[in-house]
Design an enzyme around this catalytic site. Structure first.
Site, mmCIF file in Angstrom:
data_model
loop_
_atom_site.group_PDB
_atom_site.id
_atom_site.type_symbol
_atom_site.label_atom_id
_atom_site.label_comp_id
_atom_site.label_asym_id
_atom_site.label_seq_id
_atom_site.Cartn_x
_atom_site.Cartn_y
_atom_site.Cartn_z
ATOM 1 C CG HIS A 40 27.513 -1.150 14.588
ATOM 2 N ND1 HIS A 40 27.604 -0.152 15.530
ATOM 3 C CD2 HIS A 40 27.959 -0.606 13.415
ATOM 4 C CE1 HIS A 40 28.087 0.951 14.950
ATOM 5 N NE2 HIS A 40 28.313 0.704 13.679
ATOM 6 C CG ASP A 76 33.648 2.637 12.856
ATOM 7 O OD1 ASP A 76 33.913 1.920 11.869
ATOM 8 O OD2 ASP A 76 32.595 3.301 12.956
ATOM 9 C CG HIS A 78 29.172 4.642 12.824
ATOM 10 N ND1 HIS A 78 29.881 4.357 11.677
ATOM 11 C CD2 HIS A 78 28.168 5.471 12.462
ATOM 12 C CE1 HIS A 78 29.321 4.986 10.648
ATOM 13 N NE2 HIS A 78 28.285 5.671 11.091
ATOM 14 C CG ASP A 159 33.353 4.723 9.772
ATOM 15 O OD1 ASP A 159 34.265 4.752 10.628
ATOM 16 O OD2 ASP A 159 32.339 4.010 9.886
HETATM 17 ZN ZN LIG Z 1 31.468 3.007 11.354
#
Ligand SMILES: [Zn+2]
Length: 217
Positions: A40, A76, A78, A159
């Site tokens: 990120h 991931d 996200h 995750d």
């Molecule tokens: Zn994540």
């Protein structure tokens, strides 16, 4: 964050560099089990627990070592918005991201294509795990058209496992092994470096990482 977080991020990035140098030397695939994660992080702004953009640092190190074309696969849960932001103008790097949608950070729509080098797979939670695997590999196959990578990086977040408190995907350890096997089948001569991203149930994270490592070596 604490006062030591940046030092931890620097040490993590150092481990990422060591992993890339190991793999690019022909010594075998590698996995950098680092925290904080990186996907990120923007060039000048931290986000989502991430301070330094490890996947991009890894890609640039690979290129400095003569690995011109880099494929980054991000599983991931996200979207790897930082990775995308830093590579989306660079056709020498292709970025494939499977992520839950809608979810933090809100980016990663399928029509975000960069210069044709970005392949986003926004998906709802709760699908059968085989669907996530099949969709991600189909996108990898698309990304590999006309593009033979010299280095393959995995933004390996766990995750995306069934039971993670932050995500709603359903992957089990065996699916990470399946993904690594499928990537190796497609790019048998390409060194692979895994980079730890998210994963918020420590026991699940451990099982996912072990399955990944067993498939990488
Ligand atoms: Zn994540």
């Amino acid at each position: 964050m604490s006062e030591s977080s940046y030092a931890a991020a620097e040490l993590g990035a150092g481990a990422v560099l060591a992993a890339v140098r190991h793999a690019c030397s022909g010594a075998g695939n590698a996995f950098a089990a680092v925290r904080p994660p990186g996907h990120h992080a923007l060039a000048d702004f931290p986000m989502g627990f991430c301070l330094l953009a490890n996947a991009v640092i890894a890609a640039r190190e690979g290129q400095a070592l003569g690995r011109e074309r880099v494929l980054i696969v991000d599983w991931d849960v996200h979207h790897g918005n930082g990775t995308q932001a830093l590579v989306e103008q660079d056709p020498s790097i292709r970025f494939v991201s499977l992520h839950q949608w809608p979810l933090y950070p809100g980016t990663g729509a399928a029509d975000e294509r960069g210069v044709g080098n970005v392949f986003n797979l926004p998906r709802p939670p709760g699908l059968p795990p085989g669907q996530y695997v099949a969709d991600l590999m189909a996108a990898v196959d698309t990304a590999l058209q006309g593009f033979q990578p010299d280095l393959l990086l995995i933004s390996a977040g766990y995750d995306s496992m069934r039971g993670d408190p932050l995500g709603g995907f359903t992957l089990e350890p065996e699916h990470y092994a399946e993904l690594v096997g499928a990537l190796r089948d497609r790019c048998p001569a390409t060194p692979i470096v895994g980079l730890l991203e998210g994963g918020y149930a420590p026991e699940l994270l451990a099982e996912g990482v072990i399955a990944t490592l067993q498939a990488l070596v």
